[in-house]
Design a protein around this motif. Sequence first.
Motif, PDB file in Angstrom:
ATOM      1  N   THR A 267      28.924  37.222  61.635  1.00 28.27           N
ATOM      2  CA  THR A 267      28.037  37.620  60.543  1.00 28.27           C
ATOM      3  C   THR A 267      28.617  37.096  59.229  1.00 28.27           C
ATOM      4  OG1 THR A 267      29.195  39.701  60.096  1.00 28.27           O
ATOM      5  CG2 THR A 267      27.428  39.762  61.756  1.00 28.27           C
ATOM      6  N   GLU A 268      27.900  37.374  58.147  1.00 31.90           N
ATOM      7  CA  GLU A 268      28.377  36.982  56.832  1.00 31.90           C
ATOM      8  C   GLU A 268      29.716  37.628  56.499  1.00 31.90           C
ATOM      9  OE1 GLU A 268      23.910  36.620  56.907  1.00 31.90           O
ATOM     10  OE2 GLU A 268      25.384  38.081  57.575  1.00 31.90           O
ATOM     11  N   LEU A 269      29.945  38.834  57.029  1.00 32.65           N
ATOM     12  CA  LEU A 269      31.231  39.502  56.788  1.00 32.65           C
ATOM     13  C   LEU A 269      32.370  38.700  57.390  1.00 32.65           C
ATOM     14  CD1 LEU A 269      32.975  41.896  55.857  1.00 32.65           C
ATOM     15  CD2 LEU A 269      32.433  43.023  58.029  1.00 32.65           C
ATOM     16  N   ASP A 270      32.182  38.181  58.591  1.00 29.66           N
ATOM     17  CA  ASP A 270      33.228  37.378  59.222  1.00 29.66           C
ATOM     18  C   ASP A 270      33.552  36.144  58.387  1.00 29.66           C
ATOM     19  OD1 ASP A 270      33.571  38.705  62.019  1.00 29.66           O
ATOM     20  OD2 ASP A 270      31.412  38.511  61.761  1.00 29.66           O
ATOM     21  N   ALA A 271      32.512  35.514  57.842  1.00 26.80           N
ATOM     22  CA  ALA A 271      32.730  34.332  57.002  1.00 26.80           C
ATOM     23  C   ALA A 271      33.526  34.692  55.756  1.00 26.80           C
ATOM     24  CB  ALA A 271      31.381  33.720  56.614  1.00 26.80           C
ATOM     25  N   LEU A 272      33.159  35.811  55.124  1.00 28.97           N
ATOM     26  CA  LEU A 272      33.836  36.234  53.897  1.00 28.97           C
ATOM     27  C   LEU A 272      35.287  36.601  54.157  1.00 28.97           C
ATOM     28  CD1 LEU A 272      33.507  36.938  50.855  1.00 28.97           C
ATOM     29  CD2 LEU A 272      32.961  39.271  51.590  1.00 28.97           C
ATOM     30  N   VAL A 273      35.525  37.411  55.180  1.00 33.84           N
ATOM     31  CA  VAL A 273      36.886  37.850  55.492  1.00 33.84           C
ATOM     32  C   VAL A 273      37.756  36.657  55.869  1.00 33.84           C
ATOM     33  CG1 VAL A 273      38.313  39.208  57.077  1.00 33.84           C
ATOM     34  CG2 VAL A 273      36.190  40.177  56.168  1.00 33.84           C
ATOM     35  N   PHE A 274      37.232  35.777  56.713  1.00 29.73           N
ATOM     36  CA  PHE A 274      38.008  34.599  57.103  1.00 29.73           C
ATOM     37  C   PHE A 274      38.390  33.763  55.891  1.00 29.73           C
ATOM     38  CE2 PHE A 274      37.967  30.023  57.886  1.00 29.73           C
ATOM     39  CZ  PHE A 274      39.067  29.912  58.714  1.00 29.73           C
ATOM     40  N   GLY A 275      37.433  33.523  55.012  1.00 28.64           N
ATOM     41  CA  GLY A 275      37.707  32.680  53.854  1.00 28.64           C
ATOM     42  C   GLY A 275      38.874  33.181  53.028  1.00 28.64           C
ATOM     43  N   HIS A 276      38.916  34.491  52.781  1.00 26.18           N
ATOM     44  CA  HIS A 276      39.978  35.040  51.944  1.00 26.18           C
ATOM     45  C   HIS A 276      41.297  35.193  52.714  1.00 26.18           C
ATOM     46  CE1 HIS A 276      37.542  35.635  48.430  1.00 26.18           C
ATOM     47  NE2 HIS A 276      36.612  36.228  49.155  1.00 26.18           N
ATOM     48  N   LEU A 277      41.241  35.700  53.928  1.00 24.24           N
ATOM     49  CA  LEU A 277      42.478  35.875  54.684  1.00 24.24           C
ATOM     50  C   LEU A 277      43.134  34.533  54.990  1.00 24.24           C
ATOM     51  CD1 LEU A 277      41.720  38.731  57.256  1.00 24.24           C
ATOM     52  CD2 LEU A 277      42.885  38.879  55.040  1.00 24.24           C
ATOM     53  N   TYR A 278      42.339  33.551  55.369  1.00 26.96           N
ATOM     54  CA  TYR A 278      42.903  32.238  55.695  1.00 26.96           C
ATOM     55  C   TYR A 278      43.570  31.621  54.467  1.00 26.96           C
ATOM     56  CZ  TYR A 278      43.272  27.505  57.575  1.00 26.96           C
ATOM     57  OH  TYR A 278      43.748  26.290  58.004  1.00 26.96           O
ATOM     58  N   SER A 279      42.915  31.735  53.323  1.00 22.76           N
ATOM     59  CA  SER A 279      43.499  31.191  52.092  1.00 22.76           C
ATOM     60  C   SER A 279      44.828  31.868  51.775  1.00 22.76           C
ATOM     61  CB  SER A 279      42.527  31.364  50.926  1.00 22.76           C
ATOM     62  OG  SER A 279      41.357  30.602  51.120  1.00 22.76           O
ATOM     63  N   LEU A 280      44.866  33.192  51.928  1.00 21.40           N
ATOM     64  CA  LEU A 280      46.095  33.930  51.626  1.00 21.40           C
ATOM     65  C   LEU A 280      47.191  33.649  52.644  1.00 21.40           C
ATOM     66  CD1 LEU A 280      44.465  37.328  50.589  1.00 21.40           C
ATOM     67  CD2 LEU A 280      45.716  35.770  49.076  1.00 21.40           C
ATOM     68  N   LEU A 281      46.800  33.425  53.901  1.00 21.13           N
ATOM     69  CA  LEU A 281      47.785  33.158  54.952  1.00 21.13           C
ATOM     70  C   LEU A 281      48.406  31.767  54.830  1.00 21.13           C
ATOM     71  CD1 LEU A 281      46.036  34.683  58.098  1.00 21.13           C
ATOM     72  CD2 LEU A 281      48.326  35.284  57.290  1.00 21.13           C
ATOM     73  N   THR A 282      47.654  30.818  54.337  1.00 19.46           N
ATOM     74  CA  THR A 282      48.104  29.425  54.381  1.00 19.46           C
ATOM     75  C   THR A 282      48.524  28.875  53.021  1.00 19.46           C
ATOM     76  OG1 THR A 282      45.800  28.662  54.163  1.00 19.46           O
ATOM     77  CG2 THR A 282      46.686  28.902  56.396  1.00 19.46           C
ATOM     78  N   THR A 283      48.526  29.711  52.000  1.00 21.74           N
ATOM     79  CA  THR A 283      48.959  29.282  50.675  1.00 21.74           C
ATOM     80  C   THR A 283      50.323  29.883  50.355  1.00 21.74           C
ATOM     81  OG1 THR A 283      46.665  29.169  49.902  1.00 21.74           O
ATOM     82  CG2 THR A 283      48.386  29.212  48.224  1.00 21.74           C
ATOM     83  N   ASP A 284      51.278  29.038  50.048  1.00 19.53           N
ATOM     84  CA  ASP A 284      52.618  29.497  49.701  1.00 19.53           C
ATOM     85  C   ASP A 284      52.637  29.894  48.223  1.00 19.53           C
ATOM     86  OD1 ASP A 284      55.298  30.078  49.630  1.00 19.53           O
ATOM     87  OD2 ASP A 284      55.950  27.977  49.518  1.00 19.53           O
ATOM     88  N   ILE A 285      52.659  31.191  47.967  1.00 25.32           N
ATOM     89  CA  ILE A 285      52.626  31.702  46.599  1.00 25.32           C
ATOM     90  C   ILE A 285      53.994  32.284  46.273  1.00 25.32           C
ATOM     91  CG2 ILE A 285      51.496  33.275  44.994  1.00 25.32           C
ATOM     92  CD1 ILE A 285      49.088  33.260  46.858  1.00 25.32           C
ATOM     93  N   PRO A 286      54.745  31.648  45.395  1.00 25.47           N
ATOM     94  CA  PRO A 286      56.113  32.110  45.100  1.00 25.47           C
ATOM     95  C   PRO A 286      56.143  33.525  44.549  1.00 25.47           C
ATOM     96  CG  PRO A 286      55.376  30.474  43.488  1.00 25.47           C
ATOM     97  CD  PRO A 286      54.366  30.470  44.583  1.00 25.47           C
ATOM     98  N   GLY A 287      57.031  34.341  45.129  1.00 29.14           N
ATOM     99  CA  GLY A 287      57.222  35.697  44.625  1.00 29.14           C
ATOM    100  C   GLY A 287      56.349  36.740  45.276  1.00 29.14           C
ATOM    101  N   TYR A 288      55.450  36.339  46.162  1.00 31.38           N
ATOM    102  CA  TYR A 288      54.543  37.293  46.808  1.00 31.38           C
ATOM    103  C   TYR A 288      54.707  37.248  48.316  1.00 31.38           C
ATOM    104  CZ  TYR A 288      52.209  37.971  42.346  1.00 31.38           C
ATOM    105  OH  TYR A 288      51.942  38.289  41.035  1.00 31.38           O
ATOM    106  N   SER A 289      54.437  38.386  48.950  1.00 33.98           N
ATOM    107  CA  SER A 289      54.605  38.506  50.401  1.00 33.98           C
ATOM    108  C   SER A 289      53.267  38.746  51.085  1.00 33.98           C
ATOM    109  CB  SER A 289      55.559  39.661  50.727  1.00 33.98           C
ATOM    110  OG  SER A 289      56.804  39.500  50.079  1.00 33.98           O
ATOM    111  N   ILE A 290      52.199  38.154  50.546  1.00 35.37           N
ATOM    112  CA  ILE A 290      50.863  38.392  51.078  1.00 35.37           C
ATOM    113  C   ILE A 290      50.723  37.951  52.537  1.00 35.37           C
ATOM    114  CG2 ILE A 290      48.417  37.981  50.763  1.00 35.37           C
ATOM    115  CD1 ILE A 290      49.652  39.645  48.536  1.00 35.37           C
ATOM    116  N   PRO A 291      51.191  36.742  52.924  1.00 38.19           N
ATOM    117  CA  PRO A 291      51.050  36.362  54.338  1.00 38.19           C
ATOM    118  C   PRO A 291      51.735  37.342  55.287  1.00 38.19           C
ATOM    119  CG  PRO A 291      51.574  34.446  53.008  1.00 38.19           C
ATOM    120  CD  PRO A 291      51.743  35.641  52.118  1.00 38.19           C
ATOM    121  N   GLU A 292      52.913  37.829  54.888  1.00 38.60           N
ATOM    122  CA  GLU A 292      53.631  38.789  55.725  1.00 38.60           C
ATOM    123  C   GLU A 292      52.842  40.086  55.874  1.00 38.60           C
ATOM    124  OE1 GLU A 292      54.875  37.029  53.342  1.00 38.60           O
ATOM    125  OE2 GLU A 292      56.485  35.838  54.263  1.00 38.60           O
TER     126      GLU A 292
END
Length: 220
Positions: free
Chosen positions: A167-192
């Motif tokens: 559904t549209e929810l799956d698209a929305l959740v994937f978009g944000h979680l995938y971005s947060l999981l695969t982006t190395d952001i210094p000082g943050y532990s979001i992927p963990e």
Amino acid sequence: MLSVESLASQMAAAEPWPENASLYQLPTGKVPFIHAGNHVVSELGPIVQFVRAKGHSLSESLNEQEKAEMKAYMELVNNSLLTAELYILWCDKNVSSLISRPRYGSPFPFPLDTILARQKQREIVRRMKAVGWAEKTREQVHDEVDQSCRALSQRLGNHKYFFGSPTELDALVFGHLYSLLTTDIPGYSIPEIIRNYPNLTNFCKNIDTHFFLQSNTSKV
């Protein structure tokens, strides 16, 4: 952008994408957007409404209660995960100077790249002040992401998708979680934080491999 790409991919797998519709991303204004005939529609919510009006919807099989629940979870994602992304990328001075401003301005020559990036940053900072996020600490941002992930994880459970099929929810959740999981952001532990919820990580892997990758290797 990734949420809309996911929506388009899932719709293409289920039914034809609206005729003459093209998906774009621009570095300024409201992004992403689709251009279909004489219509230009930006951002996920309006795009969902537009394609639904054209007779295309991933959630048409849901009953009214499920649709209301889906809408509530989409609001949760927009109010928490999206806001956390914007806060980290634009309100954290280190991240904005190292990542966000250079990336945002990269399509443009100097000095337009600098002017547009600063303009975007001011816009996001005003938005964060309006929703009460401007003064949050890093720990508070981590807590917000964790609470959202916990709620999403509980709703997903052992299922492949939140409501049985994409559904549209799956698209929305994937978009944000995938971005947060695969982006190395210094000082943050979001992927963990996200990886503390294995079903959410598996959810991202499933959509990544099923709708985006030619191979079975995911970056998640």
